[in-house]
Scaffold this motif. Structure first.
Motif, PDB file in Angstrom:
ATOM      1  N   THR A  46     -12.465  16.627  -2.482  1.00 40.33           N
ATOM      2  CA  THR A  46     -11.127  17.077  -2.065  1.00 40.33           C
ATOM      3  C   THR A  46     -11.233  18.038  -0.886  1.00 40.33           C
ATOM      4  O   THR A  46     -10.502  17.921   0.099  1.00 40.33           O
ATOM      5  CB  THR A  46     -10.406  17.776  -3.235  1.00 40.33           C
ATOM      6  OG1 THR A  46     -10.265  16.845  -4.323  1.00 40.33           O
ATOM      7  CG2 THR A  46      -9.031  18.259  -2.814  1.00 40.33           C
ATOM      8  N   ILE A  47     -12.175  18.983  -0.977  1.00 33.46           N
ATOM      9  CA  ILE A  47     -12.310  20.006   0.059  1.00 33.46           C
ATOM     10  C   ILE A  47     -12.914  19.428   1.343  1.00 33.46           C
ATOM     11  O   ILE A  47     -12.429  19.698   2.446  1.00 33.46           O
ATOM     12  CB  ILE A  47     -13.176  21.176  -0.448  1.00 33.46           C
ATOM     13  CG1 ILE A  47     -12.525  21.836  -1.657  1.00 33.46           C
ATOM     14  CG2 ILE A  47     -13.399  22.208   0.657  1.00 33.46           C
ATOM     15  CD1 ILE A  47     -13.395  22.858  -2.358  1.00 33.46           C
TER      16      ILE A  47
ATOM     17  N   GLY B 110     -12.444  17.909   7.334  1.00 36.79           N
ATOM     18  CA  GLY B 110     -12.623  16.941   8.413  1.00 36.79           C
ATOM     19  C   GLY B 110     -11.315  16.613   9.110  1.00 36.79           C
ATOM     20  O   GLY B 110     -11.262  16.513  10.346  1.00 36.79           O
ATOM     21  N   ILE B 111     -10.255  16.464   8.329  1.00 31.37           N
ATOM     22  CA  ILE B 111      -8.938  16.164   8.914  1.00 31.37           C
ATOM     23  C   ILE B 111      -8.380  17.378   9.650  1.00 31.37           C
ATOM     24  O   ILE B 111      -7.825  17.260  10.742  1.00 31.37           O
ATOM     25  CB  ILE B 111      -7.963  15.688   7.815  1.00 31.37           C
ATOM     26  CG1 ILE B 111      -8.359  14.289   7.329  1.00 31.37           C
ATOM     27  CG2 ILE B 111      -6.537  15.651   8.335  1.00 31.37           C
ATOM     28  CD1 ILE B 111      -7.523  13.762   6.183  1.00 31.37           C
ATOM     29  N   GLU B 112      -8.549  18.577   9.069  1.00 36.30           N
ATOM     30  CA  GLU B 112      -8.057  19.802   9.713  1.00 36.30           C
ATOM     31  C   GLU B 112      -8.736  20.030  11.057  1.00 36.30           C
ATOM     32  O   GLU B 112      -8.156  20.626  11.959  1.00 36.30           O
ATOM     33  CB  GLU B 112      -8.301  21.003   8.798  1.00 36.30           C
ATOM     34  CG  GLU B 112      -7.312  21.140   7.654  1.00 36.30           C
ATOM     35  CD  GLU B 112      -5.891  21.444   8.120  1.00 36.30           C
ATOM     36  OE1 GLU B 112      -5.720  22.363   8.933  1.00 36.30           O
ATOM     37  OE2 GLU B 112      -4.960  20.750   7.664  1.00 36.30           O
ATOM     38  N   ALA B 113      -9.994  19.544  11.180  1.00 33.83           N
ATOM     39  CA  ALA B 113     -10.733  19.728  12.438  1.00 33.83           C
ATOM     40  C   ALA B 113     -10.007  19.103  13.620  1.00 33.83           C
ATOM     41  O   ALA B 113     -10.185  19.533  14.773  1.00 33.83           O
ATOM     42  CB  ALA B 113     -12.140  19.133  12.309  1.00 33.83           C
TER      43      ALA B 113
ATOM     44  N   GLY C 202     -13.495  23.812  15.094  1.00 39.22           N
ATOM     45  CA  GLY C 202     -13.417  22.385  14.800  1.00 39.22           C
ATOM     46  C   GLY C 202     -14.758  21.808  14.376  1.00 39.22           C
ATOM     47  O   GLY C 202     -14.853  21.082  13.377  1.00 39.22           O
ATOM     48  N   TYR C 203     -15.824  22.140  15.117  1.00 36.98           N
ATOM     49  CA  TYR C 203     -17.156  21.639  14.769  1.00 36.98           C
ATOM     50  C   TYR C 203     -17.656  22.248  13.461  1.00 36.98           C
ATOM     51  O   TYR C 203     -18.319  21.576  12.661  1.00 36.98           O
ATOM     52  CB  TYR C 203     -18.148  21.926  15.894  1.00 36.98           C
ATOM     53  CG  TYR C 203     -18.026  20.970  17.056  1.00 36.98           C
ATOM     54  CD1 TYR C 203     -18.462  19.649  16.936  1.00 36.98           C
ATOM     55  CD2 TYR C 203     -17.466  21.364  18.268  1.00 36.98           C
ATOM     56  CE1 TYR C 203     -18.345  18.760  17.998  1.00 36.98           C
ATOM     57  CE2 TYR C 203     -17.332  20.477  19.335  1.00 36.98           C
ATOM     58  CZ  TYR C 203     -17.779  19.178  19.188  1.00 36.98           C
ATOM     59  OH  TYR C 203     -17.650  18.287  20.233  1.00 36.98           O
TER      60      TYR C 203
ATOM     61  N   LEU D 261     -19.089  21.558   7.701  1.00 37.11           N
ATOM     62  CA  LEU D 261     -18.803  21.901   6.302  1.00 37.11           C
ATOM     63  C   LEU D 261     -18.394  20.642   5.534  1.00 37.11           C
ATOM     64  O   LEU D 261     -18.768  20.464   4.373  1.00 37.11           O
ATOM     65  CB  LEU D 261     -17.694  22.955   6.231  1.00 37.11           C
ATOM     66  CG  LEU D 261     -18.118  24.395   6.547  1.00 37.11           C
ATOM     67  CD1 LEU D 261     -16.884  25.294   6.663  1.00 37.11           C
ATOM     68  CD2 LEU D 261     -19.048  24.942   5.465  1.00 37.11           C
ATOM     69  N   ASN D 262     -17.629  19.774   6.197  1.00 38.07           N
ATOM     70  CA  ASN D 262     -17.253  18.483   5.615  1.00 38.07           C
ATOM     71  C   ASN D 262     -18.499  17.693   5.232  1.00 38.07           C
ATOM     72  O   ASN D 262     -18.590  17.135   4.119  1.00 38.07           O
ATOM     73  CB  ASN D 262     -16.418  17.715   6.643  1.00 38.07           C
ATOM     74  CG  ASN D 262     -15.949  16.347   6.174  1.00 38.07           C
ATOM     75  OD1 ASN D 262     -15.378  15.585   6.927  1.00 38.07           O
ATOM     76  ND2 ASN D 262     -16.174  15.998   4.916  1.00 38.07           N
ATOM     77  N   LEU D 263     -19.504  17.666   6.118  1.00 41.09           N
ATOM     78  CA  LEU D 263     -20.748  16.948   5.844  1.00 41.09           C
ATOM     79  C   LEU D 263     -21.502  17.558   4.665  1.00 41.09           C
ATOM     80  O   LEU D 263     -22.062  16.834   3.834  1.00 41.09           O
ATOM     81  CB  LEU D 263     -21.651  16.967   7.085  1.00 41.09           C
ATOM     82  CG  LEU D 263     -21.189  16.150   8.291  1.00 41.09           C
ATOM     83  CD1 LEU D 263     -22.173  16.289   9.438  1.00 41.09           C
ATOM     84  CD2 LEU D 263     -21.021  14.684   7.933  1.00 41.09           C
ATOM     85  N   ALA D 264     -21.509  18.905   4.591  1.00 40.59           N
ATOM     86  CA  ALA D 264     -22.212  19.583   3.493  1.00 40.59           C
ATOM     87  C   ALA D 264     -21.582  19.234   2.151  1.00 40.59           C
ATOM     88  O   ALA D 264     -22.271  18.925   1.173  1.00 40.59           O
ATOM     89  CB  ALA D 264     -22.179  21.096   3.714  1.00 40.59           C
TER      90      ALA D 264
END
Length: 332
Positions: free
Chosen positions: A93-94, A99-102, A173-174, A179-182
């Motif tokens: 969820t997080i 990723g979208i917020e980026a 953004g990056y 964080l999305n990847l983690a």
């Protein structure tokens, strides 16, 4: 003759999987970019509540997976219980929400490129935490991907692309993408653990469990918390039906894309799926640059080539390894 017919059917099935994944996710990328940059209605308002896309996606995929289980599943009661997905549901969820917020802060091509560097945190954690030693070619792959993403981030973005962003801020953004990847890494590891503990678990079971918890968590976040933006997002969609229609198409693309991914993995293996999804990301950047007005400089295209060159080399290494394993099995 029968063997030729069987081979031809497999080629047709592979072509169907490739076209299904490419069309679903490339169009979803276009819709994602549209929702993050477009100004809707005569009042020219942006859709600022991008986290709402995760809730909508979870609901649609939950319904989709439930229908697929009723129509096609043969697992009976042997799959993983629904409650086992609660922890993976949190990170699932997080992570995508970040990723979208980026997209508020960096362009869509930059986001796709950053999210393509999944191997970097995996290898970093493997080396630092678990003491895993990787081969020299694997380090070359990582260097190409990391170098390409880093240089792309440092190069100046065109003023036309920046003007489309809601809040241009490349470092933020990056950071959200990584964080999305983690979080994705934890999600994938948990899913693998569930699959090993419950061998009869099918892809649709995982999809149902993940999206059930995703729906619960997103509902609480969007509508249950004081700062929740669910009601504002609903109000915006009511006032701007065009945005609501784009959100629905975005969710359906995600559900259809997952369907073809599961079909690819079950019929051709995860390596074929990795190859298809990697090439899809490159095409998504091309489509965004040409159709959505995100022009890339020659140096930026060089960075894109570095990243996908590294990813292609990684796929080749995996393919070579699988061939060696097959030969050993045949000899033994």
């Amino acid at each position: 003759m029968e063997a030729n017919g069987s081979g031809f059917r497999r080629i047709l099935l592979l072509a169907l999987c490739v076209s299904g994944i490419w069309s679903a996710y490339i169009y979803q990328g276009v819709l994602q970019e549209t929702l993050s940059t477009k100004r809707f209605g005569p009042d020219e308002k942006r859709f600022e509540h991008l986290a709402f896309l995760n809730l909508a996606q979870s609901v649609v995929c939950l319904v989709w997976s439930f229908i697929m289980i009723k129509l096609w599943s043969n697992t009976g009661n042997g799959g993983a219980p629904w409650w086992t997905y609660w922890s993976a549901g949190i990170t699932n969820t997080i992570g995508p929400a970040m990723g979208i917020e980026a997209l508020k802060y960096i362009s869509y091509p930059a986001q796709v490129l950053a999210k393509s560097s999944k191997m970097i945190p995996v290898m970093l954690m493997g080396t630092l935490v678990y003491g895993i030693r990787y081969t020299f070619p694997e380090y070359i792959c990582t260097f190409l991907v990391a170098g390409g993403v880093a240089v792309f981030a440092l190069l100046k973005t065109s003023s036309k692309t920046i003007s489309k962003l809601a809040h241009p801020n490349a470092p933020l953004g990056y950071a959200l993408c990584f964080l999305n990847l983690a979080f994705d890494g934890f999600t994938n590891a948990t899913q693998d653990s569930i699959a090993s503990r419950y061998p009869k678990t099918e892809a649709w079971d995982i999809m149902l469990g993940m999206n059930l918890w995703g729906t619960i968590y997103n509902m609480v976040y969007m509508f249950g918390l004081p700062q929740g933006m669910g009601f504002e997002a609903y109000k915006f969609c009511k006032q701007h039906p065009e945005a609501a229609w784009d959100i629905l198409k975005y969710c359906l693309c995600g559900a259809v894309g997952q369907n073809f991914i599961f079909m690819t993995i079950s019929n051709f293996g995860s390596l074929a799926n990795t190859t298809i999804t990697t090439t899809r990301k490159f095409v998504s950047i091309v489509v965004s640059s040409v159709m959505s007005g995100n022009p890339l400089s020659l140096k930026q295209w060089g960075c894109v080539s570095m990243v996908f060159g590294g990813l292609s080399y990684q796929i080749f290494l995996k393919w070579s390894k699988s061939k060696r394993v097959e030969k050993k099995k045949q000899k033994s």
